[in-house]
Design a protein around this motif. Sequence first.
Motif, PDB file in Angstrom:
ATOM      1  N   HIS A 113       8.998   5.222  13.796  1.00 26.62           N
ATOM      2  CA  HIS A 113       9.501   6.490  13.265  1.00 26.62           C
ATOM      3  C   HIS A 113       8.353   7.380  12.790  1.00 26.62           C
ATOM      4  N   HIS A 114       7.443   6.820  11.986  1.00 29.69           N
ATOM      5  CA  HIS A 114       6.374   7.659  11.450  1.00 29.69           C
ATOM      6  C   HIS A 114       5.333   8.019  12.497  1.00 29.69           C
ATOM      7  N   THR A 115       5.202   7.175  13.535  1.00 28.83           N
ATOM      8  CA  THR A 115       4.320   7.568  14.634  1.00 28.83           C
ATOM      9  C   THR A 115       4.934   8.748  15.371  1.00 28.83           C
ATOM     10  N   ALA A 119       0.840  -1.208   0.000  1.00 28.72           N
ATOM     11  CA  ALA A 119       0.000   0.000   0.000  1.00 28.72           C
ATOM     12  C   ALA A 119       0.871   1.253   0.000  1.00 28.72           C
ATOM     13  N   HIS A 120       2.026   1.173   0.649  1.00 25.23           N
ATOM     14  CA  HIS A 120       2.963   2.298   0.649  1.00 25.23           C
ATOM     15  C   HIS A 120       3.713   2.385  -0.679  1.00 25.23           C
ATOM     16  N   ILE A 121       4.181   1.253  -1.155  1.00 28.18           N
ATOM     17  CA  ILE A 121       4.932   1.238  -2.420  1.00 28.18           C
ATOM     18  C   ILE A 121       4.101   1.858  -3.536  1.00 28.18           C
ATOM     19  N   ILE A 124      10.771  -0.715  12.256  1.00 28.93           N
ATOM     20  CA  ILE A 124      11.113   0.573  12.877  1.00 28.93           C
ATOM     21  C   ILE A 124      10.369   1.721  12.182  1.00 28.93           C
ATOM     22  N   PHE A 125      10.019   1.506  10.904  1.00 27.73           N
ATOM     23  CA  PHE A 125       9.276   2.520  10.142  1.00 27.73           C
ATOM     24  C   PHE A 125       8.079   3.035  10.937  1.00 27.73           C
ATOM     25  N   PHE A 126       7.344   2.108  11.576  1.00 27.94           N
ATOM     26  CA  PHE A 126       6.094   2.506  12.230  1.00 27.94           C
ATOM     27  C   PHE A 126       6.345   3.270  13.528  1.00 27.94           C
ATOM     28  N   TRP A 166      -1.547  11.363   4.940  1.00 23.42           N
ATOM     29  CA  TRP A 166      -1.566   9.972   4.457  1.00 23.42           C
ATOM     30  C   TRP A 166      -0.821   9.061   5.430  1.00 23.42           C
ATOM     31  N   HIS A 167       0.317   9.506   5.907  1.00 22.67           N
ATOM     32  CA  HIS A 167       1.071   8.651   6.829  1.00 22.67           C
ATOM     33  C   HIS A 167       0.358   8.519   8.180  1.00 22.67           C
ATOM     34  N   ARG A 168      -0.449   9.517   8.538  1.00 23.49           N
ATOM     35  CA  ARG A 168      -1.275   9.386   9.748  1.00 23.49           C
ATOM     36  C   ARG A 168      -2.290   8.249   9.540  1.00 23.49           C
ATOM     37  N   VAL A 227       2.110  10.350  -2.177  1.00 23.66           N
ATOM     38  CA  VAL A 227       2.082  10.630  -0.733  1.00 23.66           C
ATOM     39  C   VAL A 227       3.413  11.145  -0.189  1.00 23.66           C
ATOM     40  N   HIS A 228       4.358  11.426  -1.063  1.00 24.92           N
ATOM     41  CA  HIS A 228       5.622  12.037  -0.636  1.00 24.92           C
ATOM     42  C   HIS A 228       5.882  13.275  -1.481  1.00 24.92           C
ATOM     43  N   ASP A 229       6.544  14.259  -0.873  1.00 21.61           N
ATOM     44  CA  ASP A 229       6.801  15.530  -1.561  1.00 21.61           C
ATOM     45  C   ASP A 229       5.495  16.219  -1.961  1.00 21.61           C
TER      46      ASP A 229
HETATM   47 CU    CU Z   1       6.282   7.116   3.296  1.00 21.25          CU
END
Ligand code: CU
Length: 336
Positions: free
Chosen positions: A245-247, A84-86, A241-243, A101-103, A92-94
């Motif tokens: 970090h983004h949290t 879903a991220h890929i 760790i992504f989750f 979206w990341h929320r 959803v970036h820049d």
């Molecule tokens: Cu992302």
Amino acid sequence: MVSSLPTLFTFATAASLVIAAPQVQQRSNTTSTSCSTVTQRKSWTALTNDEKKAYLDAELCLMNLPATAGFPGAQTRWDDLQFAHINSTNVVHDVGGFLPWHRLFMYTHLNMLQTECNYTGVQPYWEELLDSDNLTASAIFDTEYGFGGDGNGTNECIIDGPFANVTLHLGPIYEVTDHCISRSLNSNAIKWANQTYLDVVFAAQNYSAAWPLFSSWPHTAGHAAISGVMLDVTCSPGDPIFFLHHTNLDRLWWEWQAQDLPTRLTDMTGQNVPTAEYIAEMGIYNVTDSWLDYDGDNGGNMTTLNHTLSVLGLVPNATVADVMDIQGGLLCYEYV
Ligand SMILES: [Cu+2]
């Protein structure tokens, strides 16, 4: 003084692009509910060892459940989440919708832990500020009550901790290949999470000024400090760790919003299409016109509260408005 904006991510352009261009779905109306039971989100270091173990076990559970979403190349639910991220990367970036979206993506991940892996604990975050002077001492790298440590050898595969034997199936970028979770800890990069940079971010007076700063500094800090899979702009959710970090990034955005409520509950703007420079540098797909027709902003290139946020059906589509308030109904949590 702060240095100029760092490059967000760098890596080689994918040799083969085997995943389809972004899928679009019709928006389904999110049932509006009220927020009555506020759940807490806590720093990793505030969890007990048992709580840490429960979270790590729940992540392993998702990594072992078979894929159900029908995404190409996905073998596990972890792959579904990563896909879903890929597949959303280039929208959803820049862009203005980066933080909203990341929320929603953090909500999606926690929802899967709860509904598919019986997780009943809180969503932890990595309080990177506290590790910005001494990355390698961070509790998140604990081999028993953490995510394991640095990568090793030419492939930079992690060799200890709960995820040392995990095989990822998606990546790099848009490829489908079996590979390990890789890391290459970078103590210089974590400095973008320090107070000097946060002070600049928090001094931004509106979302237009704030979102690029969030993206460039506290966001890049965690990705580049962990490196390896975490530095892959599409596939970074492969490292759990992504989750955390983004949290943490979500927490920082909320703290910024909370400095000026209710104004910042509706402060949204930014482009819907990444710059051509960003797309070229990241080696990601161009954004199609069909996305702009569908994204809720009437074909324009400015993110509004009506902008559609999609995680490709892992949870129902939402709008930016649905996620502006972390206690707005769809979301119902607080940071402690
Ligand atoms: Cu992302």
